[in-house]
Every structure is written in C-alpha cells, then in structure tokens.
Design a protein around this motif. Structure first.
Motif, PDB file in Angstrom:
ATOM      1  N   GLY A 135       0.815  -1.200   0.000  1.00  0.00           N
ATOM      2  CA  GLY A 135       0.000   0.000   0.000  1.00  0.00           C
ATOM      3  C   GLY A 135       0.852   1.255   0.000  1.00  0.00           C
ATOM      4  O   GLY A 135       0.554   2.229  -0.702  1.00  0.00           O
ATOM      5  N   MET A 136       1.954   1.230   0.751  1.00  0.00           N
ATOM      6  CA  MET A 136       2.845   2.382   0.814  1.00  0.00           C
ATOM      7  C   MET A 136       3.443   2.725  -0.541  1.00  0.00           C
ATOM      8  O   MET A 136       3.619   3.897  -0.885  1.00  0.00           O
ATOM      9  N   VAL A 137       3.770   1.696  -1.332  1.00  0.00           N
ATOM     10  CA  VAL A 137       4.391   1.945  -2.643  1.00  0.00           C
ATOM     11  C   VAL A 137       3.358   2.084  -3.753  1.00  0.00           C
ATOM     12  O   VAL A 137       3.698   2.087  -4.930  1.00  0.00           O
ATOM     13  N   ALA A 197      11.477   9.057   2.691  1.00  0.00           N
ATOM     14  CA  ALA A 197      11.241  10.041   3.747  1.00  0.00           C
ATOM     15  C   ALA A 197      10.415   9.435   4.874  1.00  0.00           C
ATOM     16  O   ALA A 197      10.622   9.742   6.057  1.00  0.00           O
ATOM     17  N   GLU A 198       9.503   8.548   4.522  1.00  0.00           N
ATOM     18  CA  GLU A 198       8.635   7.927   5.527  1.00  0.00           C
ATOM     19  C   GLU A 198       9.383   6.894   6.358  1.00  0.00           C
ATOM     20  O   GLU A 198       9.216   6.831   7.583  1.00  0.00           O
ATOM     21  N   VAL A 199      10.232   6.094   5.709  1.00  0.00           N
ATOM     22  CA  VAL A 199      10.917   5.023   6.445  1.00  0.00           C
ATOM     23  C   VAL A 199      12.258   5.466   7.017  1.00  0.00           C
ATOM     24  O   VAL A 199      12.849   4.774   7.836  1.00  0.00           O
ATOM     25  N   ARG A 200      12.776   6.612   6.551  1.00  0.00           N
ATOM     26  CA  ARG A 200      14.006   7.204   7.102  1.00  0.00           C
ATOM     27  C   ARG A 200      15.195   6.245   7.039  1.00  0.00           C
ATOM     28  O   ARG A 200      15.834   5.936   8.048  1.00  0.00           O
ATOM     29  N   LYS A 201      15.475   5.775   5.842  1.00  0.00           N
ATOM     30  CA  LYS A 201      16.593   4.863   5.631  1.00  0.00           C
ATOM     31  C   LYS A 201      17.760   5.584   4.939  1.00  0.00           C
ATOM     32  O   LYS A 201      17.563   6.528   4.175  1.00  0.00           O
TER      33      LYS A 201
END
Length: 266
Positions: A135-137, A197-201
């Motif tokens: 869903g995120m992608v 940006a959401e997962v901050r990797k």
C-alpha cells in the motif's frame, strides 16, 4: 543557490557527526589486477542520507555498490559500516537491482514475503506488514496480482516493497528504474522520495542520469571513467519535499551543469 563542491569528503570531526558508512582508499580490480574497476575511493556517509552515485557506464558504480553489499570482496583499502569492516552480506543492508526479479508463480504479497521465508514461516504480522508496504508503494488492490499482470513500473514497486520488508537500515538501489520509460521513471522517483522520507533509511542510488541523481539526493558522488575514482561530492541544497517541477528551476539546472562539468573534466 550554489552547490558546494567537495574534493575530499569532510571528516567526522569536521562535520560533527559520526560516519555511518566510511570508505578509505577503497579499490577493486579483476583478473589479477588487469582490470581496475575502482581506485582510491574516499568517502563518508551519514545515517539517513540519500546519496546518488553518478558516472559513465563502466566506471565502477555497481562494483562499489556490490562491495558495500558484501557480495564481492574489495581488493584494497577499507569499507566500514557502523565501524565494522564489510566482509560479507549484512542483515542491515538490502539491495534492489535494475530488474525486479520477481517469481512469476507468486503473487505480489508472496514476493514481498520472500526475505522472511528464507529464515522462517511468515506469521500474521509479516503478512500484514507486507500488505501495508504494498500500500505504501502505491499497489493497494494489487496485493494478489501475479507479475505477468503488472506493468514494469508496478513490478519495481513490488521489488521496493520487498526490499523494505527486509528491515535493512541501508538501501542500495542499482539503477532500479533504468529500464523504464521516462514518464514512469519520473513518477517512481517522486514515489521513492516519499517512501524513503517515511521510512528514514540511508539510501545509495546508482544512476547514469544526472538529473535523476540530483533530484533524489542530499549529496551526489561523481565518479570518473574507469578506473573509477571519486571525483567530487556535491551537496544538493534543494528543499524537500521535491516535485518534478523543481527540475525546471535555475537552481536545479545550475547543479546539473556543475555535475556535468565534473564529469567532462575527467
């Protein structure tokens, strides 16, 4: 707005931050030294940075990525992650390639779950996480589609979700959108920025496309033709979040010219 050209990366003491990834005089040769793919690379990457690695074909970009992934050994120098020398694949480093490499007989969500299945049977939490990542992608409602039912761009989204499902802190992307048409590629670049940006990797993105490198990155590593040397680290002081319209700005085009000048000087 001017880019900052750094001939040698700043040290941790200068930056005030500890290096998350550090290369020192890193080199790689093949065929008993007959082919030098990478030579004398020095760099420091900080946690959470998005780094684009740009250079001409055959300059050693993918070689550097594979050394960092622990897939091939270096020939000389040092490459450390969190202060530890990279000598084999690590669980905190994941990699995505130009081709999605999905298993045709498995659905999208089943492909995302592959990293977990290599170690144990997926549980309900794993299934829910895989569904959420799809869903995120941007693949909600396609979780149970097979690869043959997905476009090339959608297949790469599945591969990105699979990479995120590994839980790796460092994401290595080797020209993941290079085989896609320009329109799809641009859309996926925007999506990639949103997801990262959401997962901050911490992210390494290899490309030979200068505009793509600048649009995505906090800093751009510019490599020379073989033997690959790190010619420059260029700061990209462009505000986030970024939209495609940014590429029409004078600031963006000035950065493109600067990277092109570095490449042309070698």
């Amino acid at each position: 707005m001017n880019a900052i050209l750094i001939d040698r990366p700043e040290t941790s003491a200068q930056s005030g931050r500890n290096a998350f990834i550090q290369g020192r005089n890193l080199s790689k040769s093949f065929g008993d030294g007959a082919v030098v793919a990478l030579e004398g690379a020095d760099f420091e990457i900080h946690e959470g940075e998005f780094i684009s690695l740009v250079g001409p074909s055959g300059c050693g970009k993918s070689t550097l990525l594979r050394i960092l992934a622990g897939l091939i050994p270096k020939s000389g120098g040092s490459l450390q992650v969190r202060g530890e020398e990279v000598v084999k694949p690590r669980t905190d480093i994941g990699m995505m390639f130009q081709k999605a490499t999905l298993l045709e007989w498995r659905t999208a969500v089943e492909n995302v779950l592959l990293p977990t299945e290599m170690h144990r049977k997926p549980n309900d939490h794993d299934w829910q996480e895989a569904m959420d990542l799809l869903g995120m992608v941007g693949l909600r409602d396609f979780e149970f589609s097979f690869p043959r039912q997905l476009s090339g761009g959608m297949q790469q989204r599945v591969a990105l979700a699979r990479l995120l499902h590994t839980g790796a802190d460092i994401l290595l992307l080797d020209e993941p959108f290079g085989a896609l048409d320009e329109f799809t590629r641009e859309r996926l670049n925007v999506e990639l920025l949103r997801v990262v940006a959401e997962v901050r990797k911490t992210t390494f993105f290899v490309t030979h496309n200068i505009a793509e490198a600048i649009f995505l990155a906090d800093r751009v590593m510019v490599m020379t033709p073989r033997p690959g040397r790190l010619a420059a680290m260029i700061d990209i002081p462009l505000a986030r979040p970024r939209e495609l319209s940014l590429q029409q700005s004078p600031e963006f085009n000035a950065l493109v010219s600067q990277v092109r000048d570095v490449l042309g000087g070698h």
